[in-house]
Design an enzyme around this catalytic site. Structure first.
Site, PDB file in Angstrom:
ATOM      1  N   ASN A  87       0.815  -1.226  -0.128  1.00 48.74           N
ATOM      2  CA  ASN A  87       0.091  -0.076  -0.025  1.00 48.74           C
ATOM      3  C   ASN A  87       0.876   1.149   0.011  1.00 48.74           C
ATOM      4  O   ASN A  87       0.469   2.368  -0.642  1.00 48.74           O
ATOM      5  CB  ASN A  87      -0.972   0.052   1.131  1.00 48.74           C
ATOM      6  CG  ASN A  87      -1.485   1.411   1.471  1.00 48.74           C
ATOM      7  OD1 ASN A  87      -2.544   1.727   0.834  1.00 48.74           O
ATOM      8  ND2 ASN A  87      -0.791   2.071   2.538  1.00 48.74           N
ATOM      9  N   SER A 139      -3.971   2.912  -8.925  1.00 52.66           N
ATOM     10  CA  SER A 139      -4.981   4.037  -9.061  1.00 52.66           C
ATOM     11  C   SER A 139      -5.791   4.259 -10.149  1.00 52.66           C
ATOM     12  O   SER A 139      -4.943   3.678 -11.289  1.00 52.66           O
ATOM     13  CB  SER A 139      -4.019   5.327  -8.964  1.00 52.66           C
ATOM     14  OG  SER A 139      -4.674   6.358  -9.309  1.00 52.66           O
ATOM     15  N   TYR A 152       3.675   9.287 -11.448  1.00 48.69           N
ATOM     16  CA  TYR A 152       2.969   8.482 -10.711  1.00 48.69           C
ATOM     17  C   TYR A 152       2.224   7.469 -11.559  1.00 48.69           C
ATOM     18  O   TYR A 152       1.990   6.230 -11.139  1.00 48.69           O
ATOM     19  CB  TYR A 152       1.876   9.446  -9.975  1.00 48.69           C
ATOM     20  CG  TYR A 152       1.069   8.681  -9.010  1.00 48.69           C
ATOM     21  CD1 TYR A 152       1.418   7.798  -7.935  1.00 48.69           C
ATOM     22  CD2 TYR A 152      -0.443   8.531  -9.414  1.00 48.69           C
ATOM     23  CE1 TYR A 152       0.570   7.375  -7.244  1.00 48.69           C
ATOM     24  CE2 TYR A 152      -1.280   8.130  -8.628  1.00 48.69           C
ATOM     25  CZ  TYR A 152      -0.825   7.602  -7.520  1.00 48.69           C
ATOM     26  OH  TYR A 152      -1.608   6.764  -6.573  1.00 48.69           O
ATOM     27  N   LYS A 156       2.181   3.561 -11.248  1.00 46.74           N
ATOM     28  CA  LYS A 156       1.056   2.706 -10.958  1.00 46.74           C
ATOM     29  C   LYS A 156       0.795   1.781 -12.265  1.00 46.74           C
ATOM     30  O   LYS A 156       0.004   0.619 -11.947  1.00 46.74           O
ATOM     31  CB  LYS A 156      -0.065   3.570 -10.772  1.00 46.74           C
ATOM     32  CG  LYS A 156       0.037   4.260  -9.380  1.00 46.74           C
ATOM     33  CD  LYS A 156       0.412   3.251  -8.231  1.00 46.74           C
ATOM     34  CE  LYS A 156       0.318   4.008  -6.926  1.00 46.74           C
ATOM     35  NZ  LYS A 156       0.716   2.916  -5.613  1.00 46.74           N
ATOM     36  N   SER A 183     -10.049   6.121  -6.522  1.00 45.86           N
ATOM     37  CA  SER A 183     -10.245   7.305  -7.477  1.00 45.86           C
ATOM     38  C   SER A 183      -9.545   8.351  -5.962  1.00 45.86           C
ATOM     39  O   SER A 183      -8.508   7.670  -5.686  1.00 45.86           O
ATOM     40  CB  SER A 183     -11.546   7.814  -7.112  1.00 45.86           C
ATOM     41  OG  SER A 183     -11.766   8.974  -7.835  1.00 45.86           O
ATOM     42  N   THR A 189      -2.516  13.254   3.292  1.00 40.06           N
ATOM     43  CA  THR A 189      -1.737  13.370   2.342  1.00 40.06           C
ATOM     44  C   THR A 189      -2.302  14.059   1.204  1.00 40.06           C
ATOM     45  O   THR A 189      -1.989  15.290   0.639  1.00 40.06           O
ATOM     46  CB  THR A 189      -0.888  12.353   1.762  1.00 40.06           C
ATOM     47  OG1 THR A 189      -0.167  11.767   2.915  1.00 40.06           O
ATOM     48  CG2 THR A 189       0.255  12.670   0.856  1.00 40.06           C
TER      49      THR A 189
HETATM   50  N1  LIG Z   1      -5.047   8.718  -1.355  1.00 34.40           N
HETATM   51  C1  LIG Z   1      -5.469   8.773  -2.648  1.00 34.40           C
HETATM   52  O1  LIG Z   1      -6.434   9.410  -3.380  1.00 34.40           O
HETATM   53  C2  LIG Z   1      -5.002   7.588  -3.394  1.00 34.40           C
HETATM   54  C3  LIG Z   1      -5.433   7.333  -4.769  1.00 34.40           C
HETATM   55  C4  LIG Z   1      -5.202   6.417  -5.456  1.00 34.40           C
HETATM   56  C5  LIG Z   1      -4.286   5.536  -5.112  1.00 34.40           C
HETATM   57  N2  LIG Z   1      -3.687   5.785  -3.785  1.00 34.40           N
HETATM   58  C6  LIG Z   1      -2.503   4.907  -3.323  1.00 34.40           C
HETATM   59  O2  LIG Z   1      -3.096   4.458  -2.272  1.00 34.40           O
HETATM   60  C7  LIG Z   1      -1.740   4.316  -1.430  1.00 34.40           C
HETATM   61  C8  LIG Z   1      -1.743   4.825  -0.096  1.00 34.40           C
HETATM   62  O3  LIG Z   1      -2.099   6.241  -0.174  1.00 34.40           O
HETATM   63  P1  LIG Z   1      -2.454   7.130   1.062  1.00 34.40           P
HETATM   64  O4  LIG Z   1      -2.934   8.736   0.497  1.00 34.40           O
HETATM   65  O5  LIG Z   1      -3.125   6.411   2.130  1.00 34.40           O
HETATM   66  O6  LIG Z   1      -0.971   7.578   1.564  1.00 34.40           O
HETATM   67  P2  LIG Z   1      -0.378   8.362   2.927  1.00 34.40           P
HETATM   68  O7  LIG Z   1       0.616   9.208   2.293  1.00 34.40           O
HETATM   69  O8  LIG Z   1      -1.600   8.674   3.569  1.00 34.40           O
HETATM   70  O9  LIG Z   1       0.472   7.130   3.721  1.00 34.40           O
HETATM   71  C9  LIG Z   1       1.374   6.400   2.848  1.00 34.40           C
HETATM   72  C10 LIG Z   1       2.555   5.735   4.116  1.00 34.40           C
HETATM   73  O10 LIG Z   1       3.364   5.329   3.399  1.00 34.40           O
HETATM   74  C11 LIG Z   1       4.787   5.464   4.358  1.00 34.40           C
HETATM   75  N3  LIG Z   1       5.679   5.412   3.444  1.00 34.40           N
HETATM   76  C12 LIG Z   1       6.176   6.341   2.446  1.00 34.40           C
HETATM   77  N4  LIG Z   1       7.446   6.290   2.062  1.00 34.40           N
HETATM   78  C13 LIG Z   1       7.729   4.935   2.712  1.00 34.40           C
HETATM   79  C14 LIG Z   1       9.173   4.218   2.735  1.00 34.40           C
HETATM   80  N5  LIG Z   1      10.061   4.581   2.050  1.00 34.40           N
HETATM   81  N6  LIG Z   1       9.047   3.007   3.432  1.00 34.40           N
HETATM   82  C15 LIG Z   1       8.040   2.732   4.338  1.00 34.40           C
HETATM   83  N7  LIG Z   1       6.800   3.558   4.381  1.00 34.40           N
HETATM   84  C16 LIG Z   1       6.616   4.472   3.544  1.00 34.40           C
HETATM   85  C17 LIG Z   1       4.302   6.812   4.992  1.00 34.40           C
HETATM   86  O11 LIG Z   1       5.048   6.643   6.053  1.00 34.40           O
HETATM   87  C18 LIG Z   1       2.949   6.789   5.200  1.00 34.40           C
HETATM   88  O12 LIG Z   1       2.398   6.079   6.531  1.00 34.40           O
HETATM   89  C19 LIG Z   1      -0.616   4.680  -2.222  1.00 34.40           C
HETATM   90  O13 LIG Z   1       0.234   3.644  -2.914  1.00 34.40           O
HETATM   91  C20 LIG Z   1      -1.436   5.500  -3.209  1.00 34.40           C
HETATM   92  O14 LIG Z   1      -0.393   5.839  -4.307  1.00 34.40           O
HETATM   93  C21 LIG Z   1      -3.978   6.851  -3.047  1.00 34.40           C
END
Ligand SMILES: NC(=O)c1ccc[n+]([C@@H]2O[C@H](COP(=O)([O-])OP(=O)(O)OC[C@H]3O[C@@H](n4cnc5c(N)ncnc54)[C@H](O)[C@@H]3O)[C@@H](O)[C@H]2O)c1
Length: 245
Positions: A87, A139, A152, A156, A183, A189
């Site tokens: 994740n 994503s 990005y 993905k 989405s 973040t």
């Molecule tokens: N939030 C969105 O809108 C969204 C949409 C589509 C896909 N995603 C995908 O879902 C996933 C989670 O997104 P989110 O918004 O919850 O992210 P987030 O930024 O809230 O959380 C990401 C977590 O990853 C950890 N992290 C970052 N770099 C790291 C590393 N090098 N080693 C270990 N841990 C690390 C961070 O400490 C954090 O706790 C991601 O892969 C993101 O691309 C998110």
């Protein structure tokens, strides 16, 4: 208690979507390893307070040695992992012409290379036991390129390629590998990013509200369960019907 007796490793589970995944799987009986570079003890406390099992393991997923050490630590506490949820990810918003090669590489190092590192250390235990579930976060932006996300989206798409390749190679070991494509999801973040996306993106969805992490947990729980034993190599769009494929 759908996941009773299973050990689940969830990367990036100290915050955002990963935290919500950890709470869901732990609530359904899995012993959860909150694997994050950041301190995941508050998530673990939430799980323990609710009567679940969890441990926080700090590691930098971009460093193979750190990932290998994390695998050993998790194995000592909970045994081999049955479920791996990749994740953790980053999604900086930058016009292509201002992206440096270092910034390009930083996105790939976490969003793609880390998936290689975790699969390398957690797949052997799954193969030995003849059962495993891997879910990679991608994503819906792969089908809807928004300006500023070229690195990005490319990363993905690579995660989808890895999902299909691993699904093909690991099926004989009882391991399924799928991807979830959300989405725009409200997390701390994304809230720090471009505010106009929260207006624009839901308007493109069939369900026109902003997605929250809880919208994703049903799909995750299903994919890592026995009910999804015949589903592999798929990308599941859980995105309010934005992508209608
Ligand atoms: N939030 C969105 O809108 C969204 C949409 C589509 C896909 N995603 C995908 O879902 C996933 C989670 O997104 P989110 O918004 O919850 O992210 P987030 O930024 O809230 O959380 C990401 C977590 O990853 C950890 N992290 C970052 N770099 C790291 C590393 N090098 N080693 C270990 N841990 C690390 C961070 O400490 C954090 O706790 C991601 O892969 C993101 O691309 C998110």
């Amino acid at each position: 208690m759908r996941h009773e007796g299973r050990t689940a490793v969830i990367t990036g589970a100290a915050a955002g979507i990963g935290r919500t995944y950890a709470l869901r799987l732990a609530g359904e009986g899995a012993a959860v390893a909150v694997l994050d570079r950041a301190d995941g003890t508050s998530v673990v406390k939430e799980i323990l307070d609710a009567g679940g099992r969890a441990t926080a393991v700090q590691a930098d997923l971009t460093d193979p040695a750190s990932v290998a050490a994390a695998q050993e630590e998790i194995a000592e506490q909970f045994g081999a992992a049955d479920i791996l949820v990749n994740n953790a990810g980053i999604y900086p918003n930058q016009p292509f012409e201002s992206i440096t090669f270092e910034q390009w590489r930083a996105v790939f190092t976490l969003n793609v290379d880390a998936l290689f590192h975790t699969a390398k250390v957690f797949v052997p235990g799954m193969r030995e036991r003849g059962w495993g579930r891997i879910v990679n976060m991608t994503s819906n932006s792969v089908a809807l390129v928004i300006p500023g996300f070229t690195h990005y989206v490319a990363s993905k798409m690579a995660a989808i390629g890895l999902t299909r390749g691993l699904a093909t190679e690991l099926a004989d070991a009882g391991i399924t590998v799928n991807a979830i494509a959300p989405s725009l999801v409200r997390t701390a973040t994304t809230e720090a990013g471009p505010a106009e996306l929260f207006e624009a993106v839901p308007q493109m969805q069939a369900i026109r509200r902003v997605q929250v992490p809880e919208d994703l947990t049903g799909m995750l729980s299903f994919l890592v369960s026995d009910d999804a034993a015949f589903i592999t190599g798929q990308t599941m769009y859980v995105d309010g019907g934005l992508v209608r494929s």
